[in-house]
Motif scaffolding. Sequence first.
Motif: not given
Length: 232
Positions: A5, A7, A29, A31, A33, A56, A58, A84, A154, A204, A206
């Motif tokens: 993933i 970030a 994928s 992430k 945030g 994802f 976050d 999450n 996580v 997974y 990150v």
Amino acid sequence: MKPVIIACDFENKEQFMEFIKHFPDEKPSLKIGMELFYQEGPKIVKDMKQQGFPVFLDLKLNDIPNTVEKAMYNIGRLGVDMINVHANGGLAMMKAAKQGLLRSGSKAKLIAVTVLTSIDDTILHQELLVFSSINNAIIKYAELAKEAGLDGVVCSPLEVPMIHKICGEKFITVTPGIRLSEQQSDDQKRITTPKMAYELGSDYIVVGRSITKAKDPLLVYHQIMEDMNCGN
Ligand code: C5P
């Protein structure tokens, strides 16, 4: 294939879009945030989903159960693939998060942050007044997340064997703190290489700066995918 993933810690949509241009033919994928989400709002998530990227989100929710249930219902409707909460919001809050997600019809993986990697024993004991060891706190939070029906946590790759032993192999571990070599750590304290993460059982990984700041992000992404999957 175990996913890597990326970030996407960018200040704004413009920087993010420049980066995405490196991936014209494949959909890693991503992430997203707080930094990008609070600047660009839910539209950035919907745009990425429309372009076919797994997302994802976050946002690490932590509030009273009623608020988290409703927030999670709205997040579920964005079509994210993973989301999450903070496990220290407690069992009832995590159950409410799961409930909100189910109510939205979302099949997103719901995972919990156990103890942030920025927290050490001194902060845990002297500021947060938690007197157990960090490992015991991580185990307790992972057990609570499992009891609440969450899909995983996580954590650091170094914590994966302990978490899988206690919560089972199917309980997923999503692990940041990855570096291509053990020398280059930036601000991360407990780092592993993608291959070590694979060997420790991470489900997974990150990876942020090692890919986003690379001269050729696509090449580094492929190299990490290969390492993480040990040629499989
Ligand atoms: O650039 P780097 O690979 O260190 O990025 C790691 C990503 O994982 C960042 O988005 C960071 O916020 C996130 N993260 C972390 N440690 C945690 C939880 C999340 O590094 N415990």
